[in-house]
Design a protein around this motif. Structure first.
Motif, short mmCIF file in Angstrom:
data_model
loop_
_atom_site.label_atom_id
_atom_site.label_comp_id
_atom_site.label_asym_id
_atom_site.label_seq_id
_atom_site.Cartn_x
_atom_site.Cartn_y
_atom_site.Cartn_z
N MET A 1 0.83 -1.19 0.00
CA MET A 1 0.00 0.00 0.00
C MET A 1 0.88 1.25 0.00
N VAL A 2 0.29 2.32 -0.49
CA VAL A 2 0.98 3.61 -0.56
C VAL A 2 0.08 4.67 0.06
N ALA A 3 0.60 5.41 1.03
CA ALA A 3 -0.15 6.51 1.63
C ALA A 3 0.18 7.77 0.84
N VAL A 4 -0.87 8.44 0.36
CA VAL A 4 -0.70 9.66 -0.42
C VAL A 4 -1.43 10.77 0.30
N ARG A 5 -0.73 11.89 0.53
CA ARG A 5 -1.38 13.04 1.16
C ARG A 5 -0.72 14.30 0.65
N GLY A 6 -1.57 15.29 0.37
CA GLY A 6 -1.03 16.54 -0.14
C GLY A 6 -2.10 17.52 -0.56
N TRP A 7 -1.67 18.57 -1.20
CA TRP A 7 -2.56 19.67 -1.56
C TRP A 7 -2.13 20.33 -2.85
N LEU A 8 -3.07 21.03 -3.45
CA LEU A 8 -2.84 21.86 -4.63
C LEU A 8 -3.42 23.23 -4.35
N GLU A 9 -2.78 24.26 -4.88
CA GLU A 9 -3.37 25.59 -4.87
C GLU A 9 -3.52 26.03 -6.32
N CYS A 10 -4.60 26.76 -6.58
CA CYS A 10 -4.94 27.13 -7.95
C CYS A 10 -5.94 28.29 -7.89
N ASP A 11 -6.48 28.66 -9.06
CA ASP A 11 -7.55 29.65 -9.06
C ASP A 11 -8.89 28.96 -9.31
N ASP A 12 -9.96 29.72 -9.33
CA ASP A 12 -11.31 29.13 -9.46
C ASP A 12 -11.48 28.36 -10.76
N PRO A 85 -1.44 25.49 -11.59
CA PRO A 85 -1.61 24.80 -10.30
C PRO A 85 -0.25 24.37 -9.75
N ARG A 86 -0.14 24.44 -8.42
CA ARG A 86 1.09 23.99 -7.77
C ARG A 86 0.74 23.38 -6.43
N GLY A 87 1.61 22.50 -5.96
CA GLY A 87 1.33 21.85 -4.68
C GLY A 87 2.41 20.87 -4.29
N LEU A 88 2.13 20.18 -3.21
CA LEU A 88 3.08 19.25 -2.62
C LEU A 88 2.34 18.01 -2.14
N PHE A 89 2.91 16.84 -2.45
CA PHE A 89 2.35 15.57 -2.00
C PHE A 89 3.47 14.73 -1.41
N LEU A 90 3.17 14.08 -0.31
CA LEU A 90 4.08 13.11 0.28
C LEU A 90 3.51 11.72 0.00
N VAL A 91 4.35 10.88 -0.56
CA VAL A 91 3.93 9.55 -0.97
C VAL A 91 4.79 8.54 -0.21
N SER A 92 4.15 7.76 0.67
CA SER A 92 4.86 6.79 1.51
C SER A 92 4.53 5.38 1.06
N HIS A 93 5.52 4.72 0.48
CA HIS A 93 5.38 3.36 -0.03
C HIS A 93 5.84 2.39 1.04
#
Length: 122
Positions: A1-12, A85-93
């Motif tokens: 399993m892989v835990a994925v968590r993160g966010w994106l910022e963008c406009d409407d 769009p830009r953002g950051l995700f941490l992916v834990s395998h």
């Protein structure tokens, strides 16, 4: 399993396109159910969040979605700043450990974690 968590910022406008990409890609909601969009966006930045555990075999599916989202153009082409769009995700395998996925400059950059995120690598 892989835990994925993160966010994106963008406009409407970009957020609307992100929601379309998420909805069109996974109609059964298997892994797209991990996406969350605040009911009320405020200020001039919109946000999209992802959190979920997915099978390692589906990680390529998630990577392609982020690459597709990263290619969404800036709404204001005349702006001197990169407003895609830009953002950051941490992916834990489970086997390979943690990696950092950065959505920036119209692409996806995958590498070792840039910060001290080891406490999140469960």
């Amino acid at each position: 399993m892989v835990a994925v968590r993160g966010w994106l910022e963008c406009d409407d406008r970009q957020l609307s396109r992100i929601k379309e990409i998420v909805a069109a890609d996974d109609p059964e909601g298997t892994y797209s159910g991990g996406w969350a969009f605040p009911a009320r966006q405020y200020n001039y930045v919109s946000w999209a969040f992802y959190g979920g555990d997915i099978r390692a075999a589906a990680l390529q599916w998630f990577e392609e979605r982020l690459r597709q989202i990263a290619r969404i153009p800036a709404s204001d082409q005349d702006d001197e700043y990169d407003e895609r769009p830009r953002g950051l995700f941490l992916v834990s395998h489970d086997v390979d450990g943690m990696s950092e996925w950065r959505v920036c400059n119209g692409g996806l950059v995958i590498g070792p974690p840039g910060g001290d995120y080891r406490y999140l690598d469960a």
